[in-house]
Design a protein around this motif. Sequence first.
Motif, PDB file in Angstrom:
ATOM      1  N   TRP A  38      -6.271  13.048 -11.493  1.00 24.86           N
ATOM      2  CA  TRP A  38      -6.425  11.895 -12.394  1.00 24.86           C
ATOM      3  C   TRP A  38      -7.175  12.305 -13.661  1.00 24.86           C
ATOM      4  O   TRP A  38      -6.999  11.713 -14.716  1.00 24.86           O
ATOM      5  N   LYS A  39      -7.955  13.387 -13.540  1.00 23.25           N
ATOM      6  CA  LYS A  39      -8.736  13.827 -14.696  1.00 23.25           C
ATOM      7  C   LYS A  39      -7.873  14.544 -15.737  1.00 23.25           C
ATOM      8  O   LYS A  39      -8.282  14.654 -16.882  1.00 23.25           O
ATOM      9  N   ALA A  89      -6.563  24.219  -7.183  1.00 23.20           N
ATOM     10  CA  ALA A  89      -7.822  24.733  -6.677  1.00 23.20           C
ATOM     11  C   ALA A  89      -7.801  26.208  -7.032  1.00 23.20           C
ATOM     12  O   ALA A  89      -6.740  26.756  -7.324  1.00 23.20           O
ATOM     13  N   HIS A 146      -5.242  14.345  -5.500  1.00 25.14           N
ATOM     14  CA  HIS A 146      -5.918  13.147  -6.013  1.00 25.14           C
ATOM     15  C   HIS A 146      -6.756  13.420  -7.258  1.00 25.14           C
ATOM     16  O   HIS A 146      -6.829  12.618  -8.170  1.00 25.14           O
ATOM     17  N   ASN A 147      -7.354  14.618  -7.308  1.00 26.11           N
ATOM     18  CA  ASN A 147      -8.297  14.871  -8.404  1.00 26.11           C
ATOM     19  C   ASN A 147      -7.599  15.151  -9.737  1.00 26.11           C
ATOM     20  O   ASN A 147      -8.265  15.347 -10.746  1.00 26.11           O
ATOM     21  N   LEU A 152       1.629   6.536  -6.871  1.00 30.39           N
ATOM     22  CA  LEU A 152       0.508   7.366  -7.314  1.00 30.39           C
ATOM     23  C   LEU A 152       0.744   8.843  -7.003  1.00 30.39           C
ATOM     24  O   LEU A 152       0.380   9.709  -7.781  1.00 30.39           O
ATOM     25  N   LEU A 176       0.832  -1.210   0.000  1.00 22.22           N
ATOM     26  CA  LEU A 176       0.000   0.000   0.000  1.00 22.22           C
ATOM     27  C   LEU A 176       0.864   1.256   0.000  1.00 22.22           C
ATOM     28  O   LEU A 176       0.590   2.212  -0.731  1.00 22.22           O
ATOM     29  N   LEU A 183       0.666  11.841  -9.609  1.00 20.50           N
ATOM     30  CA  LEU A 183      -0.372  12.878  -9.521  1.00 20.50           C
ATOM     31  C   LEU A 183       0.167  14.265  -9.149  1.00 20.50           C
ATOM     32  O   LEU A 183      -0.492  15.269  -9.405  1.00 20.50           O
ATOM     33  N   ILE A 232      -1.071  12.796  -1.682  1.00 26.52           N
ATOM     34  CA  ILE A 232      -2.046  12.195  -2.593  1.00 26.52           C
ATOM     35  C   ILE A 232      -3.457  12.740  -2.287  1.00 26.52           C
ATOM     36  O   ILE A 232      -4.288  12.881  -3.180  1.00 26.52           O
ATOM     37  N   PHE A 233      -3.714  13.099  -1.027  1.00 21.75           N
ATOM     38  CA  PHE A 233      -5.016  13.664  -0.659  1.00 21.75           C
ATOM     39  C   PHE A 233      -5.215  15.042  -1.295  1.00 21.75           C
ATOM     40  O   PHE A 233      -6.323  15.464  -1.538  1.00 21.75           O
ATOM     41  N   LEU A 280       2.315   1.738  -3.391  1.00 24.70           N
ATOM     42  CA  LEU A 280       1.252   2.199  -4.291  1.00 24.70           C
ATOM     43  C   LEU A 280       0.996   3.700  -4.091  1.00 24.70           C
ATOM     44  O   LEU A 280       0.874   4.475  -5.051  1.00 24.70           O
ATOM     45  N   PHE A 281       0.954   4.125  -2.826  1.00 22.59           N
ATOM     46  CA  PHE A 281       0.723   5.538  -2.507  1.00 22.59           C
ATOM     47  C   PHE A 281       1.886   6.394  -3.026  1.00 22.59           C
ATOM     48  O   PHE A 281       1.656   7.457  -3.587  1.00 22.59           O
TER      49      PHE A 281
END
Lengths: 324, 531
Positions: A148-149, A41, A145-146, A27, A20, A31, A141-142, A23-24
Motif C-alpha cells: 500500500w505504501k 522482501a 499487504h505492505n 485488494l 469481505l 496489491l 493479500i497477507f 473486498l479481499f
Amino acid sequence: MTKILTNKIFQRAVVFAIGLALLFIGLTRLLVPKTNSTELALGTKFANGILGEPENTIDVVMLGNSRIYTAICPMDLWDKHGITSYICGTPGQAVSDSVLFLEKACKIQKPKLVILGADNIFDGMGISTYYFSKLKDKVRIFQYHNRWKSLGWEDFYKKPTNDWTDTNKGFNYSTFVSAAPEKPNFMKDKGAPPKEISYVSLRCLKDIQAICASVGAKLLIVSTPNWTSWSVAKNRAMEIMCRDFKIDFVDMNLGQYDAKINWQTDTKDKGDHLNYAGATKVTDIIAEYLHKNYELPDHRKDSKFDAWHKAYESHLVMTNKKPR
Amino acid sequence: MTSHNFVVFVGAFLPALVLIYGLCPQKHRGKIMLLAGYGLYFMIDGKLIVYAVLSTLSVYGISQAMAYVLWQRDTELMEADGKAEKKAIRAKTKKKLRLIMAFAILLHIGLLFVLKYSAFFGENLNRLFRVTGVGVSLPVKYFALPLGISFYTLQAVAYLFDIQREKVKADRNIGRVALFLSFFGSFIEGPISRYEDTAEDLWAGHPLEFESLRRGGVRVLIGIVKRYVIANRFNMFISTVFTSYAAFDGVMIALAMLLFTIQLYMDFSGMMDVVIGAASIFGVKLKENFRQPFFSKSITEFWTRWHISLGAFFRDYVFYPLTMSKPLKNLTTKARRLLGSHYGPLMSATLALFVVWVLNGLWHGAGFQYLAFGMFHFVLITLGSLFAPLSRKAVDHLGIVREGRLYSVFCVVRTFFLVNIGELIFRAIGFRAALSMIKRMFTQFSTTRFADGTFTALGIDYYDLLLSAVVLFVFFIASVYKERGGDPIDWLMQRRTSVRFAAYYVLIILIVVFGAYGYGYVAVDPIYANF
C-alpha cells in the motif's frame, strides 16, 4: 434447513462474508506486484527472477538461504557443462518458503534436479510459521499487504507479468574479503550427537520430495562450506535424515567433497558467507558432481539457449574473467 | 507469550473454541473452558504447565483447610455459652486462619520470589559482598519463568485472602477453582480478577448469544488493530533507540519515549480488548483494566485508570491492611495530634505507599529500573499529596479556575509528560541507561537526525507515521466519547447494518492490509506477558 436459510442473521452473515471475499479479491488484485522484479522482501526479486525464464529451460532449481546463493554460481555451471540452473534463494529462507518457491518454479519449469541448502533445515521454524507461510501463499493479500505504501496508477489497471530475470540466475556476486577468525576445533567434535531436526522441517522436506516426484526431478541436499554455523552434529543429523528419506547428500565441510576453502581469502564476512573466490571452488566440485551423477543435458550448442551465452558474457564482464 | 502465539490464539484457538463451546452441552462447557486454558498454556509454555497445575492444587488445598477452620468455628460457636467463650473461639479461628494464610503466602509468593527474583537478589548480594570484601559468594540459579505466574499468583492470593476475610466462601468445586486461575484469557496478562466476579460465570457455561458474539468479536478486532497497526509498527524504532541510546540525540530519544508509551498502551490495552472481548463472547464479564489513562490530571488518578486490577490488588491487599494495622494506626493518631488532619494521616499512608510502590516496581520485573520506576511514582504521588494544599492555594492566588478547561488541559499534559518519563525508566535497558537517556533529552536536543534520514532508516517511514497518526486520532476520538460516558461499541451496534458492516470491514482491512507484520517489521511480543 429452510429455517436456517430464512434466518435473518444467517442471511446477513452470508452477505457480510461475500462482501469481505470481494473486498479481499479486489485488494489482492490491487496489491499484487505487477512485475516479478518488485522487491517484496529482501532478495525476493532475484529468487522470483526464475518466473521470467522461458518455460522448461531450467534443469536445476536451487533453494535455500544466503549460504547457497553465495556459494554456487549458475553461470559457471553453464560454462563448465552447459547446465541451466537458477537459485531461488532468499536471506534466512525458511524451509517452508523453499517449498513455496519450488511450487512456483515448477509451474513453468520442469527441473531434472532440485538442490536444497542443508542450512535452512535447521531454521527452528515453529508450526505456526509453517501454517502462516501456507496461508500467505494461498491468501496473497497477507504476502503483499505492505505494498500500500508503493502503489502507483498502473497498479489499478495493469495485469501482473513475469517479464524480468536475473542475468546472475540468483547468484550473489562479491569479491570482498574479510578473513574468518581462527577456529581450531571446527568440525573436530566427532562424538557430537546428531542435532534435532524439527517436525516442521521434516514435513516441508516431504512436501519438497512430493513436488520433485510430480515433475520427475531428483533431490540433492548440499551443505556448502560454512565456518560459522555448520557442525558435526548437523552433519550427522543430515546424514541420518538423508539416509531415511533416500536423498543424496553432499557435505562440503567434511570428507571427499571438502572444497578446501581458505577462510582467510575466500570469505566476504568472516566465514559466514563465501566470496566469489570461494564460490568458484564450490561450483567446481558441484559441477563435477552433477556431471558425474545426474544425466543433465549440455545446452551450450542449443540455439534455444542463446540468452544464456549473452548472460555468460555479462558474467565474464562482471567477474573480469577471460572467455575460455 | 510470543507474537506467534498471539496469532495462533486469535486466528485459530479462539474461533475453534467458540465452535466447540457452542456445540457442547451446557453442563460440559465449564470443563471445555478449563481444558482450553490448560491447552493454551501447554501450547505456549510446554512443561511449565506443571507450575500452574501444582499452584491450583495448592490453592484448592489451602482454601479447603480454611473452610474447615471456619466450619469448625461455626460448630463450636453453636455449642458455646457466653460471650467470652465465643470471643475466644473467634480469636482462635482468626489465629489459625492467619497461620494458614502465612503458609499460603510463603508458598505462593515464595515460589514467585524464587523463580523471578532469586537470581536478581543473589547477583546483587554477591556484588555487595565483593565490594565490601566479605568472602562469601551465594550460588545464583536462573529459572524459566512460568507464563503469567505474576498474574495467577496474585489472583490466587486474593482468593485466599477473601476466604480469610470471609468475603467469599471456599469453593468445593476444584474445576471451578482451576478454571478461575487458568482462564485462557486472563492468565497471560490479566486482568487480575476476583473470585466473586468471574468464577461462577466462567463455570456456568452460558449459551453463546449472537449479541455477545458480535460485540465481543468487535472488541477482539479493536484489540488486534491496536497491537498490529500501532504497537508492532513502532517496535523496531523503539528497540533500536532504547538499545543503542548513546548513538542518538535528545529528539530521537524523546520520540522513542513517546512512541514506547503509546506502544505499551496499545499493546497492553489491545491485549485487554482481546481478552475482555473473548470472555464476553462466552458470557463472562471481566473487569476493565484501563479507563482512558491519558486523560488523568495527576499521577494518582493515572494509577486508578491504568492497569486498574493491579492497582486494586495493591490497594485492597497491601495498602489498606497496612494502614489499618495497629502500628500505623497508632502512628496516625500521634501524627494527627502533632501535624494536623492533612499531614498527620499522610505519614502512615506514605509508609504504606512506599511498600506498595516497591512491590509494584518489583512485580514488573527483577531489575533496578523497575524499582526506580516504582520509586519514581511513589515520589510523585507523595509530593502531590504533600504539596496539594500549597498548590491549591497558589492556583487560587493566581486566579486560575481549577475546574476550568485550560487548567485541566495543563494538568493532563503535565501528567502525560511525567508518565512518559516513568515509561522511559521502565523500558530502558538499565537504571543508568535511563538516567543517561533523560540527560540526553535535555542536553542534546537536536533535530539533525530527522533531516539526515536516520529517522526513517530505523523501521518507520513517513507512511507509517501518517497511518499511525490517523489511527491514533480515531482512538483519541473514541476515548473522548468514552470519557463523556458513551461506549463506541454501543454506538456502533445501534447503527444500520450497512454502517456496521462498513466498520467491521474497516477493522479487518486495517489488520490485514495496514497491519505491521511480515517483512520489514519485528512484531512485538505481548509486553506484560513477560511479567
